[in-house]
Design an enzyme around this catalytic site. Structure first.
Site, short mmCIF file in Angstrom:
data_model
loop_
_atom_site.label_atom_id
_atom_site.label_comp_id
_atom_site.label_asym_id
_atom_site.label_seq_id
_atom_site.Cartn_x
_atom_site.Cartn_y
_atom_site.Cartn_z
N ASP A 189 41.34 -8.93 -67.43
CA ASP A 189 41.14 -8.50 -66.06
C ASP A 189 39.65 -8.57 -65.80
O ASP A 189 38.85 -8.14 -66.64
CB ASP A 189 41.60 -7.04 -65.95
CG ASP A 189 42.37 -6.77 -64.69
OD1 ASP A 189 41.82 -7.08 -63.62
OD2 ASP A 189 43.49 -6.24 -64.78
N ASP A 240 40.41 -9.12 -59.99
CA ASP A 240 40.74 -7.91 -59.24
C ASP A 240 40.23 -8.02 -57.79
O ASP A 240 39.14 -8.53 -57.54
CB ASP A 240 40.02 -6.74 -59.94
CG ASP A 240 40.46 -5.39 -59.45
OD1 ASP A 240 41.61 -5.02 -59.73
OD2 ASP A 240 39.65 -4.70 -58.81
N GLU A 247 44.12 -11.48 -57.57
CA GLU A 247 44.78 -10.42 -56.81
C GLU A 247 44.24 -10.52 -55.38
O GLU A 247 43.13 -10.10 -55.10
CB GLU A 247 44.48 -9.04 -57.40
CG GLU A 247 45.32 -7.97 -56.73
CD GLU A 247 44.74 -6.56 -56.86
OE1 GLU A 247 45.48 -5.60 -56.66
OE2 GLU A 247 43.54 -6.41 -57.16
N HIS A 290 50.59 -2.13 -62.41
CA HIS A 290 50.09 -0.77 -62.60
C HIS A 290 49.72 -0.07 -61.30
O HIS A 290 49.16 1.02 -61.33
CB HIS A 290 48.86 -0.83 -63.53
CG HIS A 290 47.76 -1.63 -62.90
ND1 HIS A 290 47.86 -2.99 -62.69
CD2 HIS A 290 46.57 -1.26 -62.38
CE1 HIS A 290 46.78 -3.42 -62.09
NE2 HIS A 290 45.98 -2.39 -61.89
N ASP A 291 50.02 -0.70 -60.16
CA ASP A 291 49.73 -0.09 -58.86
C ASP A 291 51.00 0.16 -58.04
O ASP A 291 50.92 0.67 -56.93
CB ASP A 291 48.84 -1.01 -58.00
CG ASP A 291 47.47 -1.26 -58.62
OD1 ASP A 291 46.94 -0.35 -59.28
OD2 ASP A 291 46.94 -2.36 -58.42
C1 GLC Z 1 43.08 -3.41 -57.95
C2 GLC Z 1 43.66 -2.81 -59.21
C3 GLC Z 1 43.73 -1.33 -59.03
C4 GLC Z 1 42.33 -0.81 -58.85
C5 GLC Z 1 41.64 -1.49 -57.68
C6 GLC Z 1 40.16 -1.28 -57.69
O1 GLC Z 1 43.93 -3.27 -56.87
O2 GLC Z 1 44.89 -3.39 -59.48
O3 GLC Z 1 44.34 -0.69 -60.12
O4 GLC Z 1 42.37 0.58 -58.62
O5 GLC Z 1 41.82 -2.89 -57.70
O6 GLC Z 1 39.55 -1.98 -58.72
#
Ligand code: GLC
Length: 543
Positions: A96, A196, A263, A324-325
């Protein structure tokens, strides 16, 4: 065909996978211990949520040193060994990479905020202002993205939480520094990065106000319009699309042929812009439509057809059921394993990359931790919202609930730790651990294992073209995958009653579940069952 187009990805959230030292938090040595099991499941690529040095306020997504390992998880030696052992088992590693922001404890930010003259001042986005914020930008978590610093009397910008200040990619030194970080890991042999909130990398140069929108709630696949704002100037900027190509170009010189998965969120047009008009941007992006699936054959048919028309080869769609979100999909199915099997078969048989979140393979359940007692910073921000209300509104607040420790066996704490687990371990019933499911041929774990292995074995699943096939049965989804050697047809019955279908072509079942069976030319598909049928005729033709 490039390897990353054909792979399957398994996400490990290091906090919750396997503890080895009894401190209640998962770690790299723990993951090492479980590597054979992951391999046995059939995983090809492992994506690790961050394990870099971090204050841990957002559980690793707030990095304070990109090139060292947080002591909670182990040492750089452990990491080197992990990479080596993964490669030894012919699997790949994706890290990541949080390029958008650092932790506010990162030495760059500490320096940057120390004075307006700091050489690192321009590493972040600072604007003058006193009582009024520099503009109306709302962050992804629904509050002003501007944070006042009384010391230097300016605001810094954060598109997520305030302890995650955004880096300023208009400063060439920032780019250089982050490319240095990518190089550090690529030289260690990692095979790719999950980027991310990459949709947030660039912000408008002129800091224009965002226009008004009627929409309030964001969805997993659309943050562009939320909190009554169209995020025209702080998300999905054309500069971010070009930057995707720049990063791709930078990493492509490495011999392991690494890839990027972003993402990002937004319309298909936005996703495609990140992938590049010549498929020369991010190699893959997460496509989150499956996160809010409707359990209807039509929904899945439409999704396949949409992806084939908007993301045809050389684009590669991705199929994501959770991360994980997000609330775990098994809970959205009311724990129904039959339905889970159908969904997963869809995910693995579609043309594209399936992405599995740890625990999905055993139907690991959501926790029931209230927003008030959440450790997750998003839960802390919204601690007075009752869980039932957020559930009712369909908004996911306390992400602790999808991050519970893995259940390996029915020993203490599910075999996750000898200590006090950092999040409560879910209820262990005999059937819901990895160990028990491995011994049950009808378990979800075994279903996942079969599907992972079928993908490995058959080129047609990894690279064949896809076409949906109309049926007279509203509840049955049917699609075909074809390459030069093979044709397979996938039948999935999403209905509550048995369906019988005719199939005239010669062939044999490759895999059936939920009681599906072939009886001459008749296929019997009980409620929520599925069948993968291999057509034989083509086999004799050469090549
Ligand atoms: C992304 C991650 C999340 C994190 C956010 C800030 O959405 O998946 O878990 O809190 O970015 O880095």
């Amino acid at each position: 065909m490039e390897w990353w187009k054909q792979t399957s990805i398994y996400q490990i959230y290091p906090w919750s996978f396997q503890d080895s030292n009894g401190d209640g938090i998962g770690d790299l040595k723990g993951i090492l211990r479980r590597l054979d099991e992951i391999h046995d499941l059939g995983v090809e690529t492992i994506w690790f949520s961050p394990f870099y040095k971090s204050p841990g306020e957002d559980f690793g997504y707030d990095i304070s040193d990109y090139t060292s390992i947080d002591p909670r998880f182990g040492t750089m030696e452990d990491c080197d060994r992990l990479i080596k052992e993964i490669h030894k088992r012919k699997m790949r590693v994706v890290l990541d990479m949080v390029m958008n922001h650092t932790s506010d404890k990162h030495p760059w930010f500490l320096d940057s905020k120390s004075s307006t003259n700091s050489p690192k001042r321009d590493f972040y986005i600072w604007r003058k202002g006193t009582k009024k914020t520099p503009n109306n930008w709302i962050s992804m978590v629904g509050k002003s993205g501007w944070n006042y610093d009384p010391n230097t009397q300016e605001y810094y910008y954060s598109n997520f939480l305030s302890f995650q200040p955004d880096l300023n990619y208009r400063n060439p030194k920032v780019k250089q520094a982050m490319f240095g970080v990518l190089d550090f890991w690529l030289k260690k042999g990692v095979d790719g990065f999950r980027l991310d909130i990459f949709n947030s990398i660039y912000k408008d140069e002129n800091f224009r106000d965002n226009p008004f929108s009627l929409r309030f709630f964001p969805t997993p696949d659309n943050h562009d319009e939320a909190f009554f704002q169209k995020k025209q100037f702080n998300l999905n900027l054309p500069e971010s699309f070009s930057f995707a190509k720049e990063v791709r170009k930078h990493i492509s010189k490495y011999k392991q042929k690494p890839f990027l998965i972003g993402e990002v969120s937004g319309s298909d047009k936005v996703l495609k812009s990140f992938l590049g008009e010549k498929a020369d941007g991010l190699n893959l992006v997460f496509q989150f439509e499956l996160i809010h699936f409707k359990y209807k054959a039509k929904f899945f048919k439409n999704l396949l057809e949409k992806n084939e028309s908007i993301f045809p080869n050389p684009y590669t769609p991705t199929y994501v059921l959770g991360n994980h979100d997000q609330r775990r999909y098994i809970d959205r199915l009311g724990g129904d394993i039959r339905k889970a099997k159908l969904l997963v078969c869809f995910q693995f048989m579609a043309r594209g990359v399936p992405i599995v979140y740890y625990g999905e393979e055993i139907g690991l359940k959501e926790g029931r931790i209230s927003n008030f007692s959440g450790k997750d910073p998003i839960a802390k921000m919204n601690r007075f919202v009752p869980l039932f209300l957020s559930n009712l509104l369909g908004i996911y607040i306390n992400r602790d609930n999808c991050r519970l420790p893995m259940l390996w066996d029915d020993s203490n704490n599910g075999g996750f730790t000898d200590g006090n687990p950092w999040l409560p371990v879910g209820t262990i019933v005999k059937e819901n651990t990895v160990k028990s499911q491995k011994n049950d041929p009808n378990s979800l774990w075994n279903h996942y294992q079969t599907l992972f292995h079928l993908r490995k074995k058959y080129d047609v699943i990894r690279e064949g073209s896809l076409e949906t096939i109309p049926t007279d049965h509203e509840d049955v989804l049917c699609f075909k995958r074809t390459n030069q050697k093979h044709t397979i047809i996938v039948y999935l019955n999403f209905g509550d009653k048995e369906e019988s279908l005719f199939q005239k072509e010669k062939g044999k079942p490759m895999y059936a579940f939920g009681g599906a069976a072939v009886d001459g030319e008749i296929f019997r598909l009980p409620a929520h069952s599925g069948l993968i049928f291999e057509i034989l005729e083509k086999k004799s033709s050469k090549k």
